[in-house]
Scaffold this active site. Sequence first.
Site, short mmCIF file in Angstrom:
data_model
loop_
_atom_site.label_atom_id
_atom_site.label_comp_id
_atom_site.label_asym_id
_atom_site.label_seq_id
_atom_site.Cartn_x
_atom_site.Cartn_y
_atom_site.Cartn_z
N HIS A 206 -11.73 -1.21 4.41
CA HIS A 206 -10.54 -0.52 3.90
C HIS A 206 -10.33 -0.70 2.39
CE1 HIS A 206 -8.92 -4.61 4.23
NE2 HIS A 206 -8.13 -4.24 3.25
C1 UD1 Z 1 -3.36 -3.41 1.43
C2 UD1 Z 1 -3.63 -4.53 0.41
C3 UD1 Z 1 -4.88 -5.30 0.80
C4 UD1 Z 1 -4.85 -5.73 2.24
C5 UD1 Z 1 -4.61 -4.50 3.10
C6 UD1 Z 1 -4.61 -4.80 4.59
C7 UD1 Z 1 -2.82 -4.02 -1.84
C8 UD1 Z 1 -3.23 -3.67 -3.21
N1 UD1 Z 1 -3.81 -4.01 -0.93
O1 UD1 Z 1 -4.37 -2.41 1.30
O2 UD1 Z 1 -4.97 -6.46 -0.02
O3 UD1 Z 1 -6.08 -6.33 2.60
O4 UD1 Z 1 -3.37 -3.93 2.74
O5 UD1 Z 1 -4.47 -3.65 5.36
O6 UD1 Z 1 -1.67 -4.30 -1.59
N2 UD1 Z 1 -1.37 3.70 5.30
C9 UD1 Z 1 -0.89 4.28 6.45
N3 UD1 Z 1 -0.15 3.54 7.29
C10 UD1 Z 1 0.18 2.24 7.04
C11 UD1 Z 1 -0.30 1.66 5.86
C12 UD1 Z 1 -1.08 2.39 5.00
O7 UD1 Z 1 -1.14 5.44 6.72
O8 UD1 Z 1 0.87 1.61 7.85
C13 UD1 Z 1 -2.25 4.47 4.41
C14 UD1 Z 1 -1.54 5.22 3.34
O9 UD1 Z 1 -1.96 6.52 3.44
C15 UD1 Z 1 -2.02 4.60 2.02
C16 UD1 Z 1 -3.27 3.87 2.41
O10 UD1 Z 1 -3.18 3.61 3.81
O11 UD1 Z 1 -2.30 5.58 1.08
C17 UD1 Z 1 -3.40 2.58 1.67
O12 UD1 Z 1 -2.31 1.72 1.90
P1 UD1 Z 1 -1.88 0.64 0.80
O13 UD1 Z 1 -0.57 0.11 1.16
O14 UD1 Z 1 -2.11 1.19 -0.55
O15 UD1 Z 1 -2.91 -0.54 0.90
P2 UD1 Z 1 -4.07 -0.93 1.85
O16 UD1 Z 1 -5.30 -0.16 1.57
O17 UD1 Z 1 -3.59 -0.99 3.26
#
Ligand code: UD1
Length: 367
Positions: A206
Amino acid sequence: MNNKIVYVVGTRPELIRSALLITYLKKDPEVEFKLVHTGQHYDYLMDKVFFNEFNLPEPDINLKVGSNSHAVQTASIMVSLEKYLLSVNPDLVVVFGDTNSSLAGALVAAKLKIPLAHIEAGCREWEMDMPEEINRRLIDHCSNLLYPVSKDGKINLLKENIKGKIFNYGDPLYEVFLQNYELSKNNNVVKELSIIKKGYFLLTTHRANNVDDLVKLQNLINDLGCFNDYKVIFPIHPRTREKIKSVPSINLKNLVIIDPVNYKDILQLISNSKLVITDSGGLQKEAYWLKIPCITLRSHTAWNETVKQKVNFLSSPEKFQLKDVIYDVLNNYKSIIKRFSIIKNPYKQVETNKRIVESLKKTNAQF
Ligand code: UD1
Protein backbone atom coordinates in the site's frame (compact mmCIF):
# COMPACT_ATOMS: atom_id res chain seq x y z
CA MET A 1 1.88 12.99 37.40
CA ASN A 2 0.22 13.20 33.98
CA ASN A 3 -3.44 12.65 34.85
CA LYS A 4 -5.13 13.90 31.74
CA ILE A 5 -3.88 12.07 28.66
CA VAL A 6 -5.07 12.58 25.08
CA TYR A 7 -4.23 9.70 22.71
CA VAL A 8 -4.42 10.37 18.96
CA VAL A 9 -5.17 7.60 16.43
CA GLY A 10 -6.27 7.74 12.82
CA THR A 11 -5.31 4.63 10.86
CA ARG A 12 -5.43 0.86 10.97
CA PRO A 13 -1.86 0.29 12.21
CA GLU A 14 -2.27 2.79 15.04
CA LEU A 15 -5.38 0.96 16.25
CA ILE A 16 -3.72 -2.45 16.18
CA ARG A 17 -0.43 -1.38 17.75
CA SER A 18 -2.13 0.76 20.39
CA ALA A 19 -4.76 -1.82 21.35
CA LEU A 20 -3.27 -2.68 24.75
CA LEU A 21 -2.02 0.82 25.56
CA ILE A 22 -5.51 2.24 24.94
CA THR A 23 -7.12 -0.56 26.97
CA TYR A 24 -4.81 -0.04 29.97
CA LEU A 25 -4.98 3.75 29.88
CA LYS A 26 -8.75 3.72 29.63
CA LYS A 27 -9.06 1.37 32.62
CA ASP A 28 -6.55 3.22 34.79
CA PRO A 29 -8.36 4.98 37.67
CA GLU A 30 -5.59 7.58 37.93
CA VAL A 31 -5.94 8.66 34.31
CA GLU A 32 -8.55 10.83 32.69
CA PHE A 33 -8.23 9.31 29.23
CA LYS A 34 -9.41 10.91 26.00
CA LEU A 35 -9.23 9.12 22.66
CA VAL A 36 -9.09 11.26 19.52
CA HIS A 37 -9.77 9.61 16.14
CA THR A 38 -8.70 11.78 13.24
CA GLY A 39 -10.81 9.85 10.72
CA GLN A 40 -7.85 9.36 8.33
CA HIS A 41 -9.05 5.79 7.84
CA TYR A 42 -12.82 5.47 7.72
CA ASP A 43 -13.81 2.29 5.83
CA TYR A 44 -15.40 -0.26 8.18
CA LEU A 45 -12.72 -2.82 7.33
CA MET A 46 -9.87 -0.37 8.02
CA ASP A 47 -11.28 1.06 11.22
CA LYS A 48 -14.43 -0.03 13.07
CA VAL A 49 -13.58 -3.69 12.67
CA PHE A 50 -10.62 -3.18 15.04
CA PHE A 51 -12.67 -1.28 17.63
CA ASN A 52 -14.92 -4.35 17.75
CA GLU A 53 -12.14 -6.90 17.66
CA PHE A 54 -10.10 -5.32 20.48
CA ASN A 55 -13.09 -3.97 22.38
CA LEU A 56 -11.69 -0.44 22.23
CA PRO A 57 -13.57 2.49 23.75
CA GLU A 58 -15.51 4.81 21.44
CA PRO A 59 -13.38 7.85 20.56
CA ASP A 60 -14.23 10.98 22.56
CA ILE A 61 -14.11 12.85 19.27
CA ASN A 62 -13.80 11.91 15.59
CA LEU A 63 -12.30 14.70 13.47
CA LYS A 64 -13.60 13.03 10.26
CA VAL A 65 -10.74 14.31 8.16
CA GLY A 66 -10.98 11.55 5.51
CA SER A 67 -8.68 11.33 2.49
CA ASN A 68 -6.99 14.22 0.78
CA SER A 69 -3.56 15.52 -0.20
CA HIS A 70 -0.97 15.31 2.56
CA ALA A 71 -1.13 19.06 3.20
CA VAL A 72 -4.91 19.22 3.38
CA GLN A 73 -5.15 16.03 5.46
CA THR A 74 -2.47 17.12 7.95
CA ALA A 75 -3.69 20.71 8.13
CA SER A 76 -7.34 19.73 8.62
CA ILE A 77 -6.42 17.49 11.54
CA MET A 78 -4.30 20.28 13.03
CA VAL A 79 -7.07 22.88 12.87
CA SER A 80 -9.68 20.64 14.55
CA LEU A 81 -7.28 19.10 17.02
CA GLU A 82 -6.01 22.48 18.21
CA LYS A 83 -9.56 23.47 19.19
CA TYR A 84 -10.07 20.17 20.96
CA LEU A 85 -6.79 20.30 22.90
CA LEU A 86 -7.45 23.89 23.96
CA SER A 87 -10.82 22.81 25.36
CA VAL A 88 -9.45 19.71 27.15
CA ASN A 89 -6.07 21.13 28.28
CA PRO A 90 -4.33 17.76 28.78
CA ASP A 91 -1.08 17.06 30.65
CA LEU A 92 0.20 14.87 27.82
CA VAL A 93 -0.56 14.04 24.18
CA VAL A 94 0.41 10.59 22.89
CA VAL A 95 0.97 9.71 19.22
CA PHE A 96 2.07 6.41 17.67
CA GLY A 97 4.21 5.77 14.60
CA ASP A 98 4.53 7.82 11.45
CA THR A 99 1.20 8.60 9.87
CA ASN A 100 -0.12 12.02 8.89
CA SER A 101 -2.42 11.75 11.93
CA SER A 102 0.58 11.25 14.22
CA LEU A 103 2.47 14.16 12.66
CA ALA A 104 -0.54 16.49 12.95
CA GLY A 105 -1.04 15.46 16.60
CA ALA A 106 2.62 16.07 17.37
CA LEU A 107 2.80 19.49 15.74
CA VAL A 108 -0.33 20.76 17.46
CA ALA A 109 0.79 19.54 20.89
CA ALA A 110 4.28 20.98 20.44
CA LYS A 111 2.99 24.40 19.33
CA LEU A 112 0.56 24.53 22.25
CA LYS A 113 3.47 23.58 24.54
CA ILE A 114 1.65 20.45 25.69
CA PRO A 115 4.13 17.64 26.47
CA LEU A 116 4.22 15.01 23.74
CA ALA A 117 4.97 11.28 23.87
CA HIS A 118 5.92 9.30 20.77
CA ILE A 119 5.47 5.54 20.80
CA GLU A 120 7.56 3.62 18.24
CA ALA A 121 10.10 6.44 18.13
CA GLY A 122 13.46 6.20 16.38
CA CYS A 123 12.44 4.19 13.29
CA ARG A 124 14.52 5.21 10.31
CA GLU A 125 14.57 4.07 6.69
CA TRP A 126 16.77 6.89 5.39
CA GLU A 127 14.46 7.47 2.42
CA MET A 128 13.35 11.06 2.60
CA ASP A 129 10.90 10.64 -0.29
CA MET A 130 8.71 8.48 1.96
CA PRO A 131 6.01 10.52 3.72
CA GLU A 132 6.37 8.24 6.74
CA GLU A 133 10.10 9.00 7.06
CA ILE A 134 9.46 12.76 7.04
CA ASN A 135 6.70 12.33 9.62
CA ARG A 136 8.63 10.16 12.06
CA ARG A 137 11.72 12.38 12.05
CA LEU A 138 9.70 15.52 12.73
CA ILE A 139 7.66 13.82 15.46
CA ASP A 140 10.77 12.54 17.24
CA HIS A 141 12.35 15.97 17.29
CA CYS A 142 9.42 17.64 19.01
CA SER A 143 8.66 14.80 21.48
CA ASN A 144 9.33 15.06 25.20
CA LEU A 145 9.01 11.31 25.86
CA LEU A 146 10.18 8.77 23.29
CA TYR A 147 9.56 5.02 23.30
CA PRO A 148 11.65 3.18 20.67
CA VAL A 149 10.69 -0.49 20.31
CA SER A 150 14.24 -1.86 20.12
CA LYS A 151 17.87 -0.98 20.79
CA ASP A 152 18.37 0.09 17.16
CA GLY A 153 15.60 2.68 17.52
CA LYS A 154 17.24 4.09 20.64
CA ILE A 155 20.61 4.30 18.88
CA ASN A 156 19.02 6.20 15.98
CA LEU A 157 17.59 8.74 18.41
CA LEU A 158 20.87 9.18 20.28
CA LYS A 159 22.72 9.76 16.99
CA GLU A 160 20.34 12.63 16.23
CA ASN A 161 20.82 14.25 19.65
CA ILE A 162 17.10 14.07 20.35
CA LYS A 163 16.13 16.38 23.20
CA GLY A 164 13.39 14.28 24.88
CA LYS A 165 13.73 11.42 27.35
CA ILE A 166 14.17 7.97 25.80
CA PHE A 167 12.79 4.70 27.21
CA ASN A 168 13.27 1.35 25.49
CA TYR A 169 10.66 -0.95 26.98
CA GLY A 170 10.22 -3.15 23.89
CA ASP A 171 7.54 -3.32 21.23
CA PRO A 172 3.89 -2.88 22.31
CA LEU A 173 2.82 -4.73 19.14
CA TYR A 174 4.59 -7.89 20.31
CA GLU A 175 2.20 -8.28 23.24
CA VAL A 176 -0.83 -7.50 21.06
CA PHE A 177 0.43 -10.18 18.68
CA LEU A 178 0.92 -12.73 21.50
CA GLN A 179 -2.57 -12.16 22.87
CA ASN A 180 -4.21 -12.57 19.48
CA TYR A 181 -2.17 -15.37 17.96
CA GLU A 182 -3.61 -18.15 20.12
CA LEU A 183 -7.14 -16.86 19.46
CA SER A 184 -6.43 -16.63 15.72
CA LYS A 185 -6.23 -20.41 15.53
CA ASN A 186 -10.02 -20.56 16.00
CA ASN A 187 -10.68 -18.37 12.97
CA ASN A 188 -11.70 -19.89 9.66
CA VAL A 189 -10.20 -17.65 7.02
CA VAL A 190 -7.83 -20.29 5.59
CA LYS A 191 -10.67 -22.79 5.34
CA GLU A 192 -13.05 -20.25 3.82
CA LEU A 193 -10.53 -19.36 1.12
CA SER A 194 -9.99 -23.07 0.37
CA ILE A 195 -6.23 -22.71 0.58
CA ILE A 196 -3.76 -25.18 1.96
CA LYS A 197 -1.00 -24.66 4.53
CA LYS A 198 2.23 -23.54 2.78
CA GLY A 199 0.41 -23.56 -0.55
CA TYR A 200 0.26 -19.80 -0.93
CA PHE A 201 2.18 -16.53 -0.62
CA LEU A 202 0.57 -13.72 1.37
CA LEU A 203 0.88 -10.33 -0.37
CA THR A 204 0.13 -6.84 0.94
CA THR A 205 1.23 -3.54 -0.58
CA HIS A 206 0.00 0.00 0.00
CA ARG A 207 2.99 2.37 0.27
CA ALA A 208 2.59 5.31 -2.08
CA ASN A 209 6.13 4.75 -3.46
CA ASN A 210 5.09 1.25 -4.57
CA VAL A 211 1.47 1.44 -5.64
CA ASP A 212 1.26 4.91 -7.18
CA ASP A 213 3.64 3.80 -9.95
CA LEU A 214 1.83 1.54 -12.39
CA VAL A 215 5.04 0.15 -13.87
CA LYS A 216 6.06 -1.12 -10.45
CA LEU A 217 2.61 -2.54 -9.78
CA GLN A 218 2.51 -4.28 -13.15
CA ASN A 219 5.96 -5.72 -12.57
CA LEU A 220 4.94 -7.03 -9.15
CA ILE A 221 1.95 -8.80 -10.66
CA ASN A 222 4.02 -10.23 -13.55
CA ASP A 223 6.67 -11.59 -11.17
CA LEU A 224 4.10 -13.30 -8.99
CA GLY A 225 2.62 -14.91 -12.09
CA CYS A 226 5.87 -16.90 -12.46
CA PHE A 227 5.03 -18.96 -9.36
CA ASN A 228 1.94 -20.79 -10.49
CA ASP A 229 2.42 -23.61 -7.98
CA TYR A 230 1.43 -21.12 -5.29
CA LYS A 231 -1.68 -19.06 -4.87
CA VAL A 232 -1.11 -15.40 -3.97
CA ILE A 233 -3.56 -14.23 -1.31
CA PHE A 234 -3.84 -10.46 -1.53
CA PRO A 235 -5.92 -8.61 1.11
CA ILE A 236 -6.04 -5.31 -0.68
CA HIS A 237 -5.68 -1.85 0.87
CA PRO A 238 -8.17 0.77 -0.46
CA ARG A 239 -5.34 2.85 -1.92
CA THR A 240 -4.08 -0.17 -3.89
CA ARG A 241 -7.58 -1.23 -4.96
CA GLU A 242 -7.99 2.17 -6.60
CA LYS A 243 -4.61 2.05 -8.35
CA ILE A 244 -4.76 -1.54 -9.51
CA LYS A 245 -7.80 -0.85 -11.68
CA SER A 246 -5.39 0.65 -14.22
CA VAL A 247 -3.12 -2.41 -14.35
CA PRO A 248 -4.07 -4.26 -17.56
CA SER A 249 -3.01 -7.86 -16.84
CA ILE A 250 -4.43 -8.25 -13.38
CA ASN A 251 -6.24 -11.50 -14.14
CA LEU A 252 -3.48 -13.81 -13.03
CA LYS A 253 -4.62 -17.37 -12.48
CA ASN A 254 -2.96 -17.67 -9.06
CA LEU A 255 -3.89 -14.22 -7.67
CA VAL A 256 -6.74 -14.10 -5.14
CA ILE A 257 -7.72 -10.52 -4.23
CA ILE A 258 -9.73 -10.24 -1.01
CA ASP A 259 -10.99 -7.40 1.20
CA PRO A 260 -8.82 -6.26 4.12
CA VAL A 261 -9.17 -8.74 6.99
CA ASN A 262 -9.22 -8.37 10.77
CA TYR A 263 -6.16 -8.91 12.97
CA LYS A 264 -6.73 -12.54 13.89
CA ASP A 265 -7.42 -13.45 10.27
CA ILE A 266 -4.20 -11.82 9.09
CA LEU A 267 -2.25 -13.73 11.77
CA GLN A 268 -3.83 -16.98 10.60
CA LEU A 269 -3.03 -16.11 6.97
CA ILE A 270 0.59 -15.30 7.82
CA SER A 271 1.17 -18.38 9.94
CA ASN A 272 -0.09 -20.78 7.26
CA SER A 273 1.67 -19.11 4.33
CA LYS A 274 4.84 -20.25 2.62
CA LEU A 275 6.12 -16.73 2.35
CA VAL A 276 5.01 -13.17 3.14
CA ILE A 277 5.59 -10.45 0.53
CA THR A 278 4.82 -6.99 1.89
CA ASP A 279 5.65 -3.33 2.28
CA SER A 280 3.85 -3.13 5.62
CA GLY A 281 5.94 -2.57 8.73
CA GLY A 282 3.69 -4.60 11.01
CA LEU A 283 3.51 -7.64 8.74
CA GLN A 284 7.31 -7.88 8.58
CA LYS A 285 7.44 -8.27 12.35
CA GLU A 286 4.45 -10.60 12.60
CA ALA A 287 5.97 -12.88 9.94
CA TYR A 288 9.21 -12.78 11.94
CA TRP A 289 7.46 -13.77 15.17
CA LEU A 290 5.58 -16.54 13.36
CA LYS A 291 8.83 -17.79 11.81
CA ILE A 292 7.68 -17.25 8.22
CA PRO A 293 10.25 -15.93 5.70
CA CYS A 294 9.39 -12.43 4.49
CA ILE A 295 10.25 -10.43 1.38
CA THR A 296 9.94 -6.70 1.99
CA LEU A 297 9.09 -4.61 -1.05
CA ARG A 298 11.43 -1.77 -0.18
CA SER A 299 15.11 -0.90 -0.41
CA HIS A 300 15.30 -0.24 3.36
CA THR A 301 13.19 -1.21 6.33
CA ALA A 302 12.73 0.28 9.77
CA TRP A 303 12.98 -3.31 11.10
CA ASN A 304 16.53 -3.83 9.97
CA GLU A 305 17.18 -6.32 12.80
CA THR A 306 15.12 -8.89 10.87
CA VAL A 307 17.18 -8.31 7.72
CA LYS A 308 20.47 -8.61 9.59
CA GLN A 309 19.25 -11.96 10.95
CA LYS A 310 18.65 -13.11 7.34
CA VAL A 311 14.98 -14.04 7.64
CA ASN A 312 13.61 -10.89 5.99
CA PHE A 313 14.83 -10.07 2.47
CA LEU A 314 14.65 -6.69 0.80
CA SER A 315 13.44 -6.45 -2.78
CA SER A 316 13.67 -2.92 -4.05
CA PRO A 317 10.76 -2.21 -6.43
CA GLU A 318 13.06 0.23 -8.27
CA LYS A 319 15.36 -2.64 -9.20
CA PHE A 320 12.61 -5.01 -10.44
CA GLN A 321 14.21 -7.97 -8.71
CA LEU A 322 11.27 -9.63 -6.93
CA LYS A 323 11.23 -12.79 -9.06
CA ASP A 324 14.91 -13.49 -8.29
CA VAL A 325 14.49 -12.80 -4.58
CA ILE A 326 11.53 -15.23 -4.42
CA TYR A 327 13.55 -17.94 -6.20
CA ASP A 328 16.42 -17.38 -3.74
CA VAL A 329 14.16 -17.68 -0.72
CA LEU A 330 12.45 -20.83 -2.05
CA ASN A 331 15.81 -22.43 -2.88
CA ASN A 332 17.16 -21.72 0.63
CA TYR A 333 13.89 -22.27 2.45
CA LYS A 334 15.02 -24.98 4.86
CA SER A 335 18.08 -23.08 6.06
CA ILE A 336 16.02 -19.90 6.57
CA ILE A 337 13.52 -21.83 8.71
CA LYS A 338 16.41 -23.32 10.72
CA ARG A 339 17.79 -19.84 11.34
CA PHE A 340 14.58 -18.85 13.11
CA SER A 341 15.31 -21.33 15.89
CA ILE A 342 18.55 -19.60 16.91
CA ILE A 343 17.80 -15.89 16.55
CA LYS A 344 16.91 -13.58 19.43
CA ASN A 345 13.79 -11.41 19.26
CA PRO A 346 15.00 -7.78 19.68
CA TYR A 347 11.45 -6.47 20.24
CA LYS A 348 10.61 -8.60 23.25
CA GLN A 349 10.79 -7.31 26.83
CA VAL A 350 8.65 -7.90 29.90
CA GLU A 351 5.36 -6.05 30.43
CA THR A 352 6.04 -3.57 27.64
CA ASN A 353 2.58 -2.01 27.51
CA LYS A 354 2.19 -1.77 31.29
CA ARG A 355 5.61 -0.17 31.69
CA ILE A 356 4.91 2.36 28.96
CA VAL A 357 1.62 3.30 30.64
CA GLU A 358 3.35 3.76 34.00
CA SER A 359 6.03 5.87 32.36
CA LEU A 360 3.45 8.02 30.51
CA LYS A 361 1.71 8.69 33.82
CA LYS A 362 4.69 9.27 36.05
CA THR A 363 7.47 10.89 34.01
CA ASN A 364 7.93 14.60 34.25
CA ALA A 365 7.53 15.34 30.55
CA GLN A 366 8.68 18.96 30.56
CA PHE A 367 11.83 19.68 28.55
C1 UD1 B 1 -1.44 5.43 5.87
C2 UD1 B 1 -0.09 5.85 6.46
C3 UD1 B 1 0.87 4.67 6.47
C4 UD1 B 1 0.24 3.45 7.08
C5 UD1 B 1 -1.06 3.16 6.36
C6 UD1 B 1 -1.76 1.92 6.87
C7 UD1 B 1 0.45 8.21 6.09
C8 UD1 B 1 1.30 9.15 5.34
N1 UD1 B 1 0.52 6.93 5.69
O1 UD1 B 1 -1.28 5.18 4.47
O2 UD1 B 1 2.02 5.03 7.23
O3 UD1 B 1 1.11 2.34 6.97
O4 UD1 B 1 -1.92 4.28 6.51
O5 UD1 B 1 -2.91 1.62 6.14
O6 UD1 B 1 -0.25 8.61 6.99
N2 UD1 B 1 -8.72 4.97 1.81
C9 UD1 B 1 -9.98 4.45 1.79
N3 UD1 B 1 -10.53 4.05 2.95
C10 UD1 B 1 -9.89 4.16 4.15
C11 UD1 B 1 -8.61 4.70 4.16
C12 UD1 B 1 -8.02 5.10 2.99
O7 UD1 B 1 -10.61 4.34 0.75
O8 UD1 B 1 -10.45 3.77 5.19
C13 UD1 B 1 -8.07 5.34 0.54
C14 UD1 B 1 -8.28 6.75 0.13
O9 UD1 B 1 -8.78 6.71 -1.15
C15 UD1 B 1 -6.89 7.41 0.14
C16 UD1 B 1 -5.96 6.23 0.12
O10 UD1 B 1 -6.69 5.11 0.63
O11 UD1 B 1 -6.70 8.20 -0.98
C17 UD1 B 1 -4.76 6.48 0.98
O12 UD1 B 1 -5.10 6.73 2.32
P1 UD1 B 1 -4.16 7.62 3.25
O13 UD1 B 1 -4.89 7.97 4.46
O14 UD1 B 1 -3.52 8.68 2.44
O15 UD1 B 1 -2.94 6.71 3.67
P2 UD1 B 1 -2.58 5.21 3.52
O16 UD1 B 1 -2.07 4.90 2.17
O17 UD1 B 1 -3.66 4.35 4.08
